[in-house]
Design a protein around this motif. Structure first.
Motif, PDB file in Angstrom:
ATOM      1  N   UNK A 230       0.833  -1.201   0.000  1.00  0.00           N
ATOM      2  CA  UNK A 230       0.000   0.000   0.000  1.00  0.00           C
ATOM      3  C   UNK A 230       0.869   1.253   0.000  1.00  0.00           C
ATOM      4  N   UNK A 231       1.929   1.265   0.810  1.00  0.00           N
ATOM      5  CA  UNK A 231       2.810   2.427   0.878  1.00  0.00           C
ATOM      6  C   UNK A 231       3.597   2.609  -0.419  1.00  0.00           C
ATOM      7  N   UNK A 232       3.995   1.522  -1.048  1.00  0.00           N
ATOM      8  CA  UNK A 232       4.703   1.632  -2.326  1.00  0.00           C
ATOM      9  C   UNK A 232       3.799   2.229  -3.405  1.00  0.00           C
ATOM     10  N   UNK A 233       2.518   1.906  -3.351  1.00  0.00           N
ATOM     11  CA  UNK A 233       1.581   2.409  -4.348  1.00  0.00           C
ATOM     12  C   UNK A 233       1.081   3.818  -4.018  1.00  0.00           C
ATOM     13  N   UNK A 234       1.143   4.194  -2.720  1.00  0.00           N
ATOM     14  CA  UNK A 234       0.622   5.486  -2.266  1.00  0.00           C
ATOM     15  C   UNK A 234       1.600   6.138  -1.287  1.00  0.00           C
ATOM     16  N   UNK A 235       2.717   6.652  -1.764  1.00  0.00           N
ATOM     17  CA  UNK A 235       3.725   7.235  -0.867  1.00  0.00           C
ATOM     18  C   UNK A 235       3.201   8.384  -0.005  1.00  0.00           C
ATOM     19  N   UNK A 236       2.125   9.015  -0.400  1.00  0.00           N
ATOM     20  CA  UNK A 236       1.559  10.114   0.381  1.00  0.00           C
ATOM     21  C   UNK A 236       1.042   9.635   1.740  1.00  0.00           C
ATOM     22  N   UNK A 237       0.851   8.325   1.901  1.00  0.00           N
ATOM     23  CA  UNK A 237       0.358   7.773   3.170  1.00  0.00           C
ATOM     24  C   UNK A 237       1.458   7.605   4.221  1.00  0.00           C
ATOM     25  N   UNK A 238       2.722   7.766   3.846  1.00  0.00           N
ATOM     26  CA  UNK A 238       3.819   7.583   4.798  1.00  0.00           C
ATOM     27  C   UNK A 238       3.626   8.392   6.080  1.00  0.00           C
ATOM     28  N   UNK A 239       3.332   9.703   6.005  1.00  0.00           N
ATOM     29  CA  UNK A 239       3.189  10.466   7.260  1.00  0.00           C
ATOM     30  C   UNK A 239       2.075   9.922   8.153  1.00  0.00           C
ATOM     31  N   UNK A 240       0.953   9.529   7.570  1.00  0.00           N
ATOM     32  CA  UNK A 240      -0.157   9.008   8.367  1.00  0.00           C
ATOM     33  C   UNK A 240       0.224   7.703   9.050  1.00  0.00           C
ATOM     34  N   UNK A 241       0.875   6.815   8.332  1.00  0.00           N
ATOM     35  CA  UNK A 241       1.285   5.530   8.907  1.00  0.00           C
ATOM     36  C   UNK A 241       2.343   5.749   9.978  1.00  0.00           C
ATOM     37  N   UNK A 242       3.291   6.643   9.731  1.00  0.00           N
ATOM     38  CA  UNK A 242       4.339   6.947  10.722  1.00  0.00           C
ATOM     39  C   UNK A 242       3.706   7.494  12.008  1.00  0.00           C
ATOM     40  N   UNK A 243       2.703   8.343  11.882  1.00  0.00           N
ATOM     41  CA  UNK A 243       2.017   8.902  13.040  1.00  0.00           C
ATOM     42  C   UNK A 243       1.303   7.799  13.818  1.00  0.00           C
ATOM     43  N   UNK A 244       0.606   6.911  13.114  1.00  0.00           N
ATOM     44  CA  UNK A 244      -0.082   5.790  13.782  1.00  0.00           C
ATOM     45  C   UNK A 244       0.897   4.891  14.525  1.00  0.00           C
ATOM     46  N   UNK A 245       2.033   4.610  13.923  1.00  0.00           N
ATOM     47  CA  UNK A 245       3.047   3.765  14.575  1.00  0.00           C
ATOM     48  C   UNK A 245       3.584   4.473  15.818  1.00  0.00           C
ATOM     49  N   UNK A 246       3.891   5.765  15.688  1.00  0.00           N
ATOM     50  CA  UNK A 246       4.437   6.519  16.812  1.00  0.00           C
ATOM     51  C   UNK A 246       3.441   6.553  17.979  1.00  0.00           C
ATOM     52  N   UNK A 247       2.170   6.782  17.676  1.00  0.00           N
ATOM     53  CA  UNK A 247       1.142   6.810  18.714  1.00  0.00           C
ATOM     54  C   UNK A 247       1.010   5.440  19.362  1.00  0.00           C
ATOM     55  N   UNK A 248       1.041   4.403  18.546  1.00  0.00           N
ATOM     56  CA  UNK A 248       0.951   3.042  19.061  1.00  0.00           C
ATOM     57  C   UNK A 248       2.112   2.677  19.963  1.00  0.00           C
ATOM     58  N   UNK A 249       3.328   3.103  19.594  1.00  0.00           N
ATOM     59  CA  UNK A 249       4.501   2.794  20.410  1.00  0.00           C
ATOM     60  C   UNK A 249       4.517   3.607  21.705  1.00  0.00           C
ATOM     61  N   UNK A 250       3.991   4.825  21.649  1.00  0.00           N
ATOM     62  CA  UNK A 250       3.975   5.684  22.827  1.00  0.00           C
ATOM     63  C   UNK A 250       2.903   5.213  23.810  1.00  0.00           C
ATOM     64  N   UNK A 251       1.892   4.566  23.276  1.00  0.00           N
ATOM     65  CA  UNK A 251       0.784   3.996  23.890  1.00  0.00           C
ATOM     66  C   UNK A 251       0.303   4.202  25.191  1.00  0.00           C
TER      67      UNK A 251
END
Length: 113
Positions: free
Chosen positions: A92-113
């Motif tokens: 999905x990220x390879x096909x839609x690079x514009x999603x990188x910031x959204x996915x990075x934010x979700x991962x960061x929030x999940x790790x900070x949890x």
């Protein structure tokens, strides 16, 4: 998760094969292993045949032209664990690079949890 400290591949192992010049690796189980000697170097050499789980035929059609087996040096690792569906996220990220910031934010929030 990959492991590449095992010299020999066994039937049933799942090698991650990356052929020179290919954009993506191939990840399919080894179904046949042939041991032969490299006459020039006088060393043992493994030839590996792979096959996808949902395919009727082996993967030799996907190998470089003139090659019937995977060579051990084309394997970057053996699968030792996985995270379900992470490959779909990668596609999905390879096909839609514009999603990188959204996915990075979700991962960061999940790790900070």
């Amino acid at each position: 998760m990959l492991w590449n400290h095992q010299q020999k591949v066994n039937v049933g192992d799942i090698p991650v094969v990356w052929f020179t010049g290919r954009r993506l690796p191939m990840v399919h189980p080894a179904i046949t292993i042939l041991d032969e000697s490299d006459v020039q170097e006088n060393t043992p050499r493994q030839l590996i045949l792979t096959k996808g789980d949902n395919c009727q035929f082996d993967d030799s059609f996907f190998y470089p032209v003139g090659q019937s087996y995977v060579h051990r040096e084309e394997i970057i690792g053996l699968v030792r664990g996985h995270v379900p569906y992470i490959g779909r996220l990668s596609l999905l990220l390879n096909e839609n690079p514009a999603l990188y910031p959204a996915v990075a934010t979700l991962i960061a929030v999940g790790l900070a949890g």
